[in-house]
Design an enzyme around this catalytic site. Sequence first.
Site, short mmCIF file in Angstrom:
data_model
loop_
_atom_site.label_atom_id
_atom_site.label_comp_id
_atom_site.label_asym_id
_atom_site.label_seq_id
_atom_site.Cartn_x
_atom_site.Cartn_y
_atom_site.Cartn_z
N CYS A 113 0.82 -1.23 0.00
CA CYS A 113 0.00 0.00 0.00
C CYS A 113 0.85 1.27 0.00
O CYS A 113 0.37 2.33 -0.38
CB CYS A 113 -0.95 0.00 1.19
SG CYS A 113 -2.05 -1.41 1.17
N HIS A 250 -3.28 7.31 1.88
CA HIS A 250 -3.64 6.00 1.33
C HIS A 250 -5.04 5.66 1.86
O HIS A 250 -5.32 5.83 3.04
CB HIS A 250 -2.64 4.94 1.76
CG HIS A 250 -3.13 3.55 1.54
ND1 HIS A 250 -3.63 3.13 0.33
CD2 HIS A 250 -3.23 2.49 2.39
CE1 HIS A 250 -4.01 1.87 0.44
NE2 HIS A 250 -3.78 1.46 1.67
N ASN A 280 -10.06 -0.07 -0.84
CA ASN A 280 -8.61 0.02 -0.71
C ASN A 280 -7.98 -0.53 -1.99
O ASN A 280 -8.03 -1.74 -2.23
CB ASN A 280 -8.16 -0.78 0.52
CG ASN A 280 -6.65 -0.73 0.75
OD1 ASN A 280 -5.90 -0.28 -0.11
ND2 ASN A 280 -6.23 -1.20 1.91
N1 ACO Z 1 -18.88 -8.60 7.92
C1 ACO Z 1 -19.46 -8.86 9.10
N2 ACO Z 1 -18.77 -9.22 10.19
C2 ACO Z 1 -17.42 -9.31 10.07
C3 ACO Z 1 -16.77 -9.07 8.85
C4 ACO Z 1 -17.54 -8.70 7.75
N3 ACO Z 1 -17.01 -8.43 6.55
N4 ACO Z 1 -15.46 -9.26 9.05
C5 ACO Z 1 -15.28 -9.61 10.32
N5 ACO Z 1 -16.47 -9.65 10.95
C6 ACO Z 1 -16.76 -9.98 12.33
C7 ACO Z 1 -15.67 -10.81 12.97
O1 ACO Z 1 -15.85 -12.18 12.69
C8 ACO Z 1 -15.85 -10.49 14.42
O2 ACO Z 1 -16.90 -11.24 14.91
P1 ACO Z 1 -16.83 -11.87 16.40
O3 ACO Z 1 -16.73 -10.68 17.31
O4 ACO Z 1 -18.11 -12.63 16.51
O5 ACO Z 1 -15.60 -12.72 16.42
C9 ACO Z 1 -16.29 -9.03 14.42
O6 ACO Z 1 -16.78 -8.77 13.10
C10 ACO Z 1 -15.18 -8.07 14.74
O7 ACO Z 1 -14.05 -8.40 13.96
P2 ACO Z 1 -12.71 -7.58 14.03
O8 ACO Z 1 -11.72 -8.14 13.07
O9 ACO Z 1 -12.28 -7.43 15.44
O10 ACO Z 1 -13.27 -6.20 13.49
P3 ACO Z 1 -12.60 -4.79 13.55
O11 ACO Z 1 -13.44 -3.86 14.27
O12 ACO Z 1 -11.15 -4.87 13.93
O13 ACO Z 1 -12.67 -4.36 12.02
C11 ACO Z 1 -11.22 -4.21 10.14
C12 ACO Z 1 -12.02 -5.13 11.03
C13 ACO Z 1 -12.16 -3.30 9.37
C14 ACO Z 1 -10.43 -5.06 9.13
C15 ACO Z 1 -10.27 -3.39 11.03
O14 ACO Z 1 -9.52 -4.21 11.87
C16 ACO Z 1 -9.35 -2.54 10.25
O15 ACO Z 1 -9.75 -1.56 9.69
N6 ACO Z 1 -8.05 -2.88 10.22
C17 ACO Z 1 -7.11 -2.14 9.47
C18 ACO Z 1 -6.67 -3.01 8.39
C19 ACO Z 1 -6.74 -2.38 7.04
O16 ACO Z 1 -7.39 -1.43 6.74
N7 ACO Z 1 -5.99 -3.02 6.20
C20 ACO Z 1 -5.96 -2.66 4.86
C21 ACO Z 1 -4.70 -3.09 4.29
S1 ACO Z 1 -3.38 -2.40 5.14
C22 ACO Z 1 -3.34 -0.90 4.67
O17 ACO Z 1 -3.70 -0.60 3.60
C23 ACO Z 1 -2.88 0.01 5.71
#
Ligand code: ACO
EC number: 2.3.1.180
Length: 323
Positions: A113, A250, A280
């Site tokens: 990224c 980004h 993204n």
């Molecule tokens: N739809 C519905 N529920 C979902 C989904 C989905 N697509 N994905 C995960 N869940 C559920 C999980 O199973 C979990 O359920 P549980 O509590 O019953 O176990 C719950 O949602 C919470 O999951 P988390 O992974 O803890 O969710 P979080 O609030 O952390 O959000 C996310 C996930 C959006 C990926 C977040 O962690 C994030 O933004 N991370 C940054 C990563 C990123 O943006 N990476 C991009 C590439 S890197 C870069 O470009 C910088």
Amino acid sequence: MIRSIIRGYGAALPKRVMTNQDIEAIVETTDEWIVQRTGIKQRYIAGEGETTSSLGEQAARAALENAGIKPEEIDLIIVATSTPDNTFPATAVNIQNRLGITSGFAFDVQAVCSGFVYAMATADLYIRGGMAKRVLVIGAETFSRILDWTDRTTCVLFGDGAGAVVLEAGEGEGKTSDRGVLTSNLRSDGSHKDKLYVDGGPSTTGTVGHLRMEGREVFKHAVGMITDVIEAAFEATGTTADDLDWLVPHQANRRIIDGSAKKLGIPSEKVVITVDQHGNTSAASIPLALAVAAADGRIKKGDLVMLEAMGGGFTWGAVLLRW
Ligand code: ACO
């Protein structure tokens, strides 16, 4: 002194739009969950015949037209991508060929990224070192092809696309009022590799593999890493958040962008957001956002613009430039 000045910009997106509602039919998720956690409403997905080099070529042609120069006037092409057409030749060479250029040189940069920020910093050094006068800097990706479409934690986040700028050697006085790239800060730390990676590759599995991510772990590090390099760019140039006209981050996730801007004291009116429309797009997200904000008249000649990114590796970096 020599400065690398942006002379033109361009963008390209695949034909097919995939909304959150469309994704609801693929994995167990909801539009509400995706919007709330990421800000993403839709993304573009490459179809048959659409490749990283075809999207990159389209963005490059738009940037050349915007700059008012011919392909053969380009002497270096740098493509930031983690989804190349092939392991080799470089996608940059494929785009060079598609543009009908047989002079100069072309290569890829792979920093996930952060790729576009790395590519801009690299192009700036080639220009200031006198090895190139006009550089096409392209970010192009087809992340849809390395997604595991059964994994709802990752497949909802990414999209495909390409953006490009033409950087040209110009003159400056060494002041922050000069047009062009003012400073670049790049960082990486491979100890984080297991948090965001592709589980395949030519020398390990012999397969292309799929993207794997510990989203929460990435989130935990993102804001701190991003704000560190931005603060370093301010410090290197004696500028502050108040001097900034635009932050072009980004486009990974709305919450990371908002968190970084808040920590730096940059008001949301100065932040360019396209993640809602594009998802993204990895190395393509910054040049796509630049093209959107320049085309609609927000970014104007003379504006102070901060580019920043963080991604797999981890890699992260910032480029401060005057448009
Ligand atoms: N739809 C519905 N529920 C979902 C989904 C989905 N697509 N994905 C995960 N869940 C559920 C999980 O199973 C979990 O359920 P549980 O509590 O019953 O176990 C719950 O949602 C919470 O999951 P988390 O992974 O803890 O969710 P979080 O609030 O952390 O959000 C996310 C996930 C959006 C990926 C977040 O962690 C994030 O933004 N991370 C940054 C990563 C990123 O943006 N990476 C991009 C590439 S890197 C870069 O470009 C910088």
